[in-house]
Design a protein around this motif. Structure first.
Motif, short mmCIF file in Angstrom:
data_model
loop_
_atom_site.label_atom_id
_atom_site.label_comp_id
_atom_site.label_asym_id
_atom_site.label_seq_id
_atom_site.Cartn_x
_atom_site.Cartn_y
_atom_site.Cartn_z
N LEU A 1 -102.90 38.85 21.89
CA LEU A 1 -102.20 39.00 20.61
C LEU A 1 -100.78 39.55 20.83
O LEU A 1 -99.85 39.16 20.11
CB LEU A 1 -103.00 39.88 19.67
CG LEU A 1 -104.39 39.34 19.31
CD1 LEU A 1 -105.08 40.28 18.33
CD2 LEU A 1 -104.32 37.93 18.77
N ARG A 2 -100.61 40.41 21.83
CA ARG A 2 -99.26 40.92 22.15
C ARG A 2 -98.37 39.76 22.63
O ARG A 2 -97.22 39.64 22.21
CB ARG A 2 -99.36 42.02 23.20
CG ARG A 2 -98.05 42.69 23.52
CD ARG A 2 -98.18 43.83 24.52
NE ARG A 2 -98.70 43.38 25.80
CZ ARG A 2 -99.83 43.79 26.36
NH1 ARG A 2 -100.59 44.69 25.76
NH2 ARG A 2 -100.22 43.33 27.53
N MET A 3 -98.93 38.90 23.50
CA MET A 3 -98.14 37.77 23.98
C MET A 3 -97.87 36.76 22.86
O MET A 3 -96.81 36.13 22.83
CB MET A 3 -98.82 37.11 25.19
CG MET A 3 -98.74 37.98 26.42
SD MET A 3 -99.31 37.16 27.93
CE MET A 3 -101.06 37.03 27.62
N LYS A 4 -98.81 36.62 21.95
CA LYS A 4 -98.60 35.76 20.79
C LYS A 4 -97.38 36.25 20.01
O LYS A 4 -96.51 35.45 19.64
CB LYS A 4 -99.84 35.75 19.90
CG LYS A 4 -99.62 35.07 18.57
CD LYS A 4 -100.75 35.34 17.61
CE LYS A 4 -100.32 34.95 16.21
NZ LYS A 4 -101.31 35.21 15.21
N ALA A 5 -97.33 37.54 19.74
CA ALA A 5 -96.20 38.10 18.99
C ALA A 5 -94.88 37.89 19.74
O ALA A 5 -93.87 37.53 19.14
CB ALA A 5 -96.43 39.59 18.72
N LYS A 6 -94.91 38.08 21.04
CA LYS A 6 -93.71 37.86 21.85
C LYS A 6 -93.30 36.39 21.81
O LYS A 6 -92.11 36.07 21.79
CB LYS A 6 -93.94 38.28 23.31
CG LYS A 6 -94.04 39.77 23.51
CD LYS A 6 -94.28 40.07 24.97
CE LYS A 6 -94.39 41.55 25.24
NZ LYS A 6 -94.55 41.83 26.68
N ASP B 1 -94.67 39.65 30.27
CA ASP B 1 -95.63 40.64 29.79
C ASP B 1 -96.31 41.26 31.01
O ASP B 1 -96.37 40.64 32.08
CB ASP B 1 -96.68 39.95 28.90
CG ASP B 1 -97.59 40.92 28.19
OD1 ASP B 1 -97.13 41.54 27.22
OD2 ASP B 1 -98.75 41.06 28.60
N ILE B 2 -96.83 42.44 30.83
CA ILE B 2 -97.65 43.08 31.86
C ILE B 2 -98.90 43.64 31.21
O ILE B 2 -98.90 43.98 30.03
CB ILE B 2 -96.89 44.18 32.63
CG1 ILE B 2 -96.34 45.25 31.70
CG2 ILE B 2 -95.78 43.57 33.48
CD1 ILE B 2 -95.67 46.43 32.39
N ASP B 3 -99.97 43.73 32.00
CA ASP B 3 -101.23 44.23 31.47
C ASP B 3 -102.07 44.78 32.61
O ASP B 3 -102.01 44.27 33.74
CB ASP B 3 -102.00 43.09 30.78
CG ASP B 3 -103.17 43.61 29.97
OD1 ASP B 3 -102.93 44.32 28.98
OD2 ASP B 3 -104.32 43.31 30.34
N ILE C 1 -88.43 45.56 30.80
CA ILE C 1 -88.29 46.49 29.67
C ILE C 1 -89.55 46.39 28.81
O ILE C 1 -89.75 45.40 28.11
CB ILE C 1 -87.03 46.18 28.84
CG1 ILE C 1 -85.80 46.31 29.73
CG2 ILE C 1 -86.94 47.11 27.63
CD1 ILE C 1 -84.52 45.80 29.11
N PRO C 2 -90.40 47.41 28.86
CA PRO C 2 -91.65 47.39 28.07
C PRO C 2 -91.34 47.38 26.57
O PRO C 2 -90.35 47.95 26.12
CB PRO C 2 -92.33 48.70 28.47
CG PRO C 2 -91.72 49.07 29.78
CD PRO C 2 -90.31 48.59 29.71
N VAL C 3 -92.24 46.75 25.81
CA VAL C 3 -92.07 46.68 24.36
C VAL C 3 -92.89 47.73 23.62
O VAL C 3 -92.79 47.83 22.40
CB VAL C 3 -92.42 45.27 23.81
CG1 VAL C 3 -91.51 44.22 24.41
CG2 VAL C 3 -93.87 44.95 24.05
N SER C 4 -93.70 48.48 24.36
CA SER C 4 -94.55 49.49 23.72
C SER C 4 -94.83 50.62 24.71
O SER C 4 -94.58 50.49 25.91
CB SER C 4 -95.87 48.85 23.28
OG SER C 4 -96.61 48.46 24.43
N GLU C 5 -95.39 51.69 24.19
CA GLU C 5 -95.81 52.81 25.05
C GLU C 5 -96.90 52.35 26.02
O GLU C 5 -96.93 52.79 27.17
CB GLU C 5 -96.31 53.97 24.21
CG GLU C 5 -95.21 54.70 23.46
CD GLU C 5 -95.74 55.86 22.64
OE1 GLU C 5 -96.84 56.37 22.94
OE2 GLU C 5 -95.04 56.25 21.69
#
Length: 178
Positions: free
Chosen positions: A165-170, A106-108, A8-12
């Motif tokens: 930074l996205r993974m930090k927030a997660k 996370d995915i990137d 389930i993605p957390v952003s667009e």
């Protein structure tokens, strides 16, 4: 690919990554897990957290000259969680990892510049989160210049990479849940 389908993605942005990853797999099949697929291929990496100190492990990658989490090429292996573990062992000597959740963290998708005759291409990186408290055993191999176990609140002192930074927030959300 079931893990990716269920992610389930957390952003667009992550939603676009997921769609591109699934499309790559649908068009290339298991070839998408080989670096011989020169345009794009799957990689896997590990976001490693010490649950006591709330520090994460970052490596200074020689080729890319960036602070990143351990990870690397799938090289034909379709079990990306196993790839992440293998890469951690190779790059840090850490083995005592505890998968936090049986799901993708996370995915990137990121661009890798041309290097030594290998053309510019994309890494479709699938990331897993682990707890590890054997941080004193950390060693690095030839692929890294240095490593730091760094408090989540100080990550920006090393990097402003959006995916870090996205993974930090997660991670902050994850750690608040334990």
């Amino acid at each position: 690919m079931e893990l990716l389908k269920n992610y389930i993605p957390v952003s667009e942005t992550e939603q676009r990554y997921k769609e591109k990853m699934l499309e790559l797999y649908e068009t290339k099949g298991e070839q998408a897990f080989n670096r011989s697929n020169l345009e794009a291929h799957f990689t896997a990496s590990a976001w490693i957290v010490d649950p006591y100190s709330k520090e994460i492990l970052l490596l200074h990658h020689k080729k890319l000259n960036k602070w990143l989490q351990p990870g690397g090429h799938a090289d034909g292996e379709t079990n990306l969680e196993a790839v992440a573990r293998k890469e951690v062992k190779e790059e840090t000597a850490l083995e005592n990892l505890h998968l936090i959740r049986d799901e993708i963290f996370d995915i990137d998708i990121h661009l890798i510049p041309e290097n030594k005759g290998i053309p510019q291409h994309e890494h479709f990186d699938v990331r897993f989160a682990y707890f590890c408290n054997d941080i004193e055993k950390t060693q690095i191999n030839f692929e890294s210049n240095d490593f730091h176990w760094i408090n989540l609140d100080k990550v920006e002192s090393l990097t402003n990479e959006p995916s870090i930074l996205r993974m930090k927030a997660k991670s902050k959300l994850l750690l608040n849940g334990i």
